[in-house]
Design a protein around this motif. Structure first.
Motif, PDB file in Angstrom:
ATOM      1  N   THR A 149      39.641  23.468   3.828  1.00  0.00           N
ATOM      2  CA  THR A 149      39.751  22.649   2.629  1.00  0.00           C
ATOM      3  C   THR A 149      38.610  21.631   2.645  1.00  0.00           C
ATOM      4  O   THR A 149      37.975  21.411   3.690  1.00  0.00           O
ATOM      5  CB  THR A 149      41.082  21.893   2.571  1.00  0.00           C
ATOM      6  N   THR A 181      42.871  27.024  -1.927  1.00  0.00           N
ATOM      7  CA  THR A 181      42.998  25.580  -1.684  1.00  0.00           C
ATOM      8  C   THR A 181      43.139  24.767  -2.959  1.00  0.00           C
ATOM      9  O   THR A 181      43.698  23.664  -2.934  1.00  0.00           O
ATOM     10  CB  THR A 181      41.776  25.047  -0.917  1.00  0.00           C
ATOM     11  N   ASP A 183      40.609  23.449  -4.372  1.00  0.00           N
ATOM     12  CA  ASP A 183      39.460  22.544  -4.410  1.00  0.00           C
ATOM     13  C   ASP A 183      38.490  22.985  -5.503  1.00  0.00           C
ATOM     14  O   ASP A 183      38.515  24.120  -5.974  1.00  0.00           O
ATOM     15  CB  ASP A 183      38.737  22.546  -3.057  1.00  0.00           C
TER      16      ASP A 183
END
Length: 338
Positions: A149, A181, A183
């Protein structure tokens, strides 16, 4: 008989939409910087990851090796996990291309930490190679598709700045990591000096990776690519596939992850399987009682292709050419094996 190819996500064929994009591409001589479609792909990928510029190359091995050569000098040393693709699967290129040694760490399914890295940074001593580069891989192939991450990466980037080290990402399956994730791709540019983005794995393009960095590094990279034989002239036909993949094949990666989890759950119930690594993305690694080659042969007889990573470890990789009915068929075959 149904056939299922789980050897790798590199075996995909271009979709009809991708073929049409390739056919209609505007092309020119990329070595002269005149291929409009290549230029568009490079700018698009750079903007996606918050980087200044990019260079299109035939493979992720080439983008990684160019990055290492850009970021190091002979007699330097890079730090990576012992499973890293740049070390294990790029033909010894670190030593051959860049005259650089490698300090290997034993991470958690291929993921290393700042606390692991810091003690391995060499002192300024003529007896030691000069530590100059840290390489992370996301997702980690040998880790069964394990992910970093951005919260994991941030302290590593901070450590690299503290010690004046370069940080490069082998993003062979970076979009799989992002799908897992949550992200944002654009935030990666805050942490990495260089990023290699592969288009021919989970995204389904037939060829190519893009190396992203600042403008001066990419200028240097173009010279190295030329030396490596990576100038591809009218490469826009291939770049168009990459653009199409970025526009159309990113959001569907969660389907591959779901398929992989189904396989992992079924394998965990099989008496002939001793261990299944956690399934985060599209790679399933599992250990078998019998030698892997015997199980692979049994699966091949039933139309299922896969490969081994060790004498008793088998790898399944899901991708856009593996559909739900093929997963269901694979599950039925796994259940039937004694």
């Amino acid at each position: 008989m149904i056939t299922v190819d789980l050897r790798s996500d590199t075996v995909t064929k271009p979709t009809q939409g991708m073929l049409e994009a390739m056919w209609n591409a505007n092309v020119g001589d990329d070595v002269f910087g005149e291929d409009e479609t290549v230029n568009e792909l490079e700018a698009k990928a750079a903007a996606m990851f918050g980087m200044e510029a990019g260079i299109f190359c035939p493979s992720g091995t080439m983008t990684n090796q160019i990055a290492i050569k850009c970021f190091t000098n002979p007699l330097d040393e890079l730090i990576a996990d012992q499973t890293a693709h740049v070390y294990r699967y790029e033909g010894g290129g670190i030593a051959f291309n860049s005259a650089v040694s490698t300090r290997l760490l034993n991470g958690d399914r291929g993921r290393i930490t700042a606390a692991m890295i810091e003690p391995e940074i060499n002192a300024d001593n003529i007896h030691y190679p000069h530590t100059s580069l840290v390489v992370l891989e996301n997702t980690v192939n040998k880790g069964g598709g394990s992910c970093y991450t951005l919260a994991d990466i941030a302290p590593i980037a901070e450590l690299c700045k503290k010690h004046d080290l370069i940080l490069h990402l082998d993003g062979a399956r970076i979009f799989n990591a992002l799908a897992f994730t949550g992200d944002k791709a654009v935030d990666y540019g805050k942490y990495f000096n260089g990023i290699s983005v592969c288009l021919s794995k989970g995204l389904g393009a037939p060829v190519g990776s893009v190396f992203l960095a600042d403008k001066e590094t990419i200028k240097k990279a173009r010279r190295i690519r030329k030396v490596f034989g990576g100038g591809m002239r009218q490469a826009g036909f291939l770049a168009a596939a990459g653009i199409y993949a970025l526009d159309h094949h990113v959001t569907r990666l969660k389907t591959d992850h779901s398929h992989a989890r189904i396989l992992g759950e079924e394998l965990s119930k099989c008496s002939w399987v001793t261990n299944v690594l956690p399934v985060d993305t599209n790679i399933v690694l599992f250990d078998t009682v019998k030698p892997a080659d015997e199980i692979i042969a049994l699966l091949a007889e039933r139309g299922i292709k896969c490969g081994s990573t060790d004498k008793h470890r088998i790898r399944f990789v899901t991708h856009l050419d593996v559909h739900t009915e093929q997963i269901e068929y694979t599950v039925s075959v796994l259940k039937a094996i004694n």
